[in-house]
Enzyme design. Structure first.
Site, PDB file in Angstrom:
ATOM      1  N   GLY A 149       0.826  -1.197   0.000  1.00 57.29           N
ATOM      2  CA  GLY A 149       0.000   0.000   0.000  1.00 57.29           C
ATOM      3  C   GLY A 149       0.863   1.251   0.000  1.00 57.29           C
ATOM      4  O   GLY A 149       2.073   1.210   0.248  1.00 57.29           O
ATOM      5  N   CYS A 150       0.221   2.396  -0.263  1.00 53.54           N
ATOM      6  CA  CYS A 150       0.973   3.648  -0.380  1.00 53.54           C
ATOM      7  C   CYS A 150       1.477   4.142   0.973  1.00 53.54           C
ATOM      8  O   CYS A 150       2.670   4.435   1.128  1.00 53.54           O
ATOM      9  CB  CYS A 150       0.123   4.709  -1.071  1.00 53.54           C
ATOM     10  SG  CYS A 150      -1.540   4.911  -0.387  1.00 53.54           S
ATOM     11  N   TYR A 151       0.591   4.219   1.974  1.00 54.33           N
ATOM     12  CA  TYR A 151       1.055   4.608   3.304  1.00 54.33           C
ATOM     13  C   TYR A 151       2.111   3.636   3.840  1.00 54.33           C
ATOM     14  O   TYR A 151       3.135   4.067   4.379  1.00 54.33           O
ATOM     15  CB  TYR A 151      -0.120   4.675   4.283  1.00 54.33           C
ATOM     16  CG  TYR A 151      -0.978   5.905   4.194  1.00 54.33           C
ATOM     17  CD1 TYR A 151      -0.438   7.189   4.305  1.00 54.33           C
ATOM     18  CD2 TYR A 151      -2.363   5.797   4.043  1.00 54.33           C
ATOM     19  CE1 TYR A 151      -1.241   8.322   4.249  1.00 54.33           C
ATOM     20  CE2 TYR A 151      -3.173   6.919   3.993  1.00 54.33           C
ATOM     21  CZ  TYR A 151      -2.619   8.182   4.101  1.00 54.33           C
ATOM     22  OH  TYR A 151      -3.422   9.302   4.053  1.00 54.33           O
ATOM     23  N   THR A 153       4.296   1.862   2.219  1.00 50.68           N
ATOM     24  CA  THR A 153       5.571   2.092   1.535  1.00 50.68           C
ATOM     25  C   THR A 153       6.329   3.242   2.179  1.00 50.68           C
ATOM     26  O   THR A 153       7.520   3.121   2.521  1.00 50.68           O
ATOM     27  CB  THR A 153       5.333   2.386   0.040  1.00 50.68           C
ATOM     28  OG1 THR A 153       4.784   1.223  -0.584  1.00 50.68           O
ATOM     29  CG2 THR A 153       6.627   2.771  -0.657  1.00 50.68           C
ATOM     30  N   SER A 154       5.654   4.362   2.360  1.00 51.66           N
ATOM     31  CA  SER A 154       6.302   5.539   2.929  1.00 51.66           C
ATOM     32  C   SER A 154       6.743   5.292   4.370  1.00 51.66           C
ATOM     33  O   SER A 154       7.871   5.636   4.763  1.00 51.66           O
ATOM     34  CB  SER A 154       5.346   6.733   2.864  1.00 51.66           C
ATOM     35  OG  SER A 154       5.968   7.915   3.312  1.00 51.66           O
TER      36      SER A 154
END
Length: 346
Positions: A149-151, A153-154
């Site tokens: 997911g995007c969150y 990953t960060s």
């Protein structure tokens, strides 16, 4: 040329995949599926692609799409990917799933947080988690990759060196995250309307966001023990981008210079992750449209807490760019192939 199918090509992550794959030197777009825009060319649905692809959107049965492909990208809502991934495995087609259905090694966690019965826990357990900076070797030999997911990953990129080192007080992790509106997808919904999100910032999914257990799963593997976090996402009035600011208590004796050396060494071979100079903090604009992750950190001497900031583009490094990075690893191409461009700034 490797023949590629994108199932769910006209959502934001699907369109971002097409944007990147249309210029990839080793890829042929063999099938693009869409229910809503069947019969239209992709450059009609997204005119920004005019001159780069004339591929048509088709309302294909997944079996037909798989029959044309050597690898399939699944850009589908959760609950819809497993049946396609199962069929792809039977046909020898490699899978990169951009949804949540295959991210959890323990399907019971998925069932608890997503409210769905998982149809194939064994498939989820053997899928490789597609974060190249951590699992590059496993991805290279994988048949099924679960794109993060995007969150997550960060957040994971911000914390991985610290958790791996053992320098953190594990129970103290707080992740304050902010995302652009495209993270909610292309479907119409009240919170994505211009008048609702413009000139407005608000938290959502407080103490209940579905990316929480995904972050905890991967941080626990890095730390070698169970990790629980406080994670609060916020919606910002911008199209793209994620900024995570992370707060972690440090064990005694850990200094900032040591942490900077740790991060530089950990990401030395990671072409897309950059630790910025100490006086330069990540901006979402600097990574806009790129597969880059910008990081920085500072130790607050008064509190013995390290503050780490990470910025990515939620649709690129947080989704489709990372999926192409995984494709490159799976087929033995240079990791940066088709992704070698800086952020769009200003």
């Amino acid at each position: 040329m490797v023949k590629v199918a994108v199932i769910g090509a006209t959502g934001y992550t699907g369109a971002e995949l097409v944007r990147l794959l249309a210029r990839h030197p080793h890829v042929e777009l063999a099938a693009l599926t869409s229910h809503s825009f069947a019969g239209q060319n992709m450059d009609r649905v997204y005119p920004s692609l005019r001159g780069f692809t004339r591929a048509a959107c088709e309302d294909l049965d997944p079996v037909e799409a798989l029959s044309r492909a050597e690898v399939v990208f699944l850009a589908l809502p959760h609950g819809h990917a497993v049946v396609v991934a199962e069929e792809a495995e039977k046909r020898g087609v490699r899978v990169i799933d951009l949804g949540a259905d295959l991210r959890f090694r323990d399907a019971r966690v998925y069932e608890e947080w997503y409210g769905l019965k998982h149809p194939n826990p064994a498939l989820s357990a053997r899928a490789v988690y597609g974060l190249p900076e951590i699992y590059g070797r496993e991805i290279a030999g994988a048949r099924v990759v679960a794109n993060p997911g995007c969150y997550p990953t960060s957040a994971i990129l911000a914390l991985a060196p610290l958790l791996k080192s053992g320098y953190a007080e594990i129970g103290s992790i707080i992740i304050d995250a902010k995302s652009g509106v495209s993270g909610a997808g292309r479907k119409a919904q009240l919170t994505s309307l211009f008048v609702e999100c413009n000139e407005n910032v608000h938290p959502y999914g407080v103490a209940a966001h579905r990316h929480t257990p995904e972050i905890e799963q991967e941080l626990s593997r890095l730390a070698g023990e169970a990790v629980r976090i406080s994670f609060t996402p916020h919606l910002l009035p911008m199209s793209r981008g994620i900024l995570c600011t992370v707060y972690v208590n440090l064990k005694e004796g850990v200094e900032e210079e040591e942490l900077r050396r740790l991060y530089e060494e950990f990401y030395r071979e990671a072409p897309f992750v950059h630790l910025l100079p100490r006086d330069q903090w990540p901006h979402t604009r600097w990574v806009y449209g790129s597969n880059l992750c910008h990081l920085n950190l500072k130790v607050d001497r008064r509190t013995r807490r390290v503050i780490i900031a990470s910025a990515i583009d939620n649709l690129t490094k947080g989704a489709s760019g990372q999926a192409v990075q995984n494709l490159n690893l799976m087929f033995g191409w240079p990791e940066t192939t088709g992704l070698e461009h800086p952020g769009l700034c200003p």
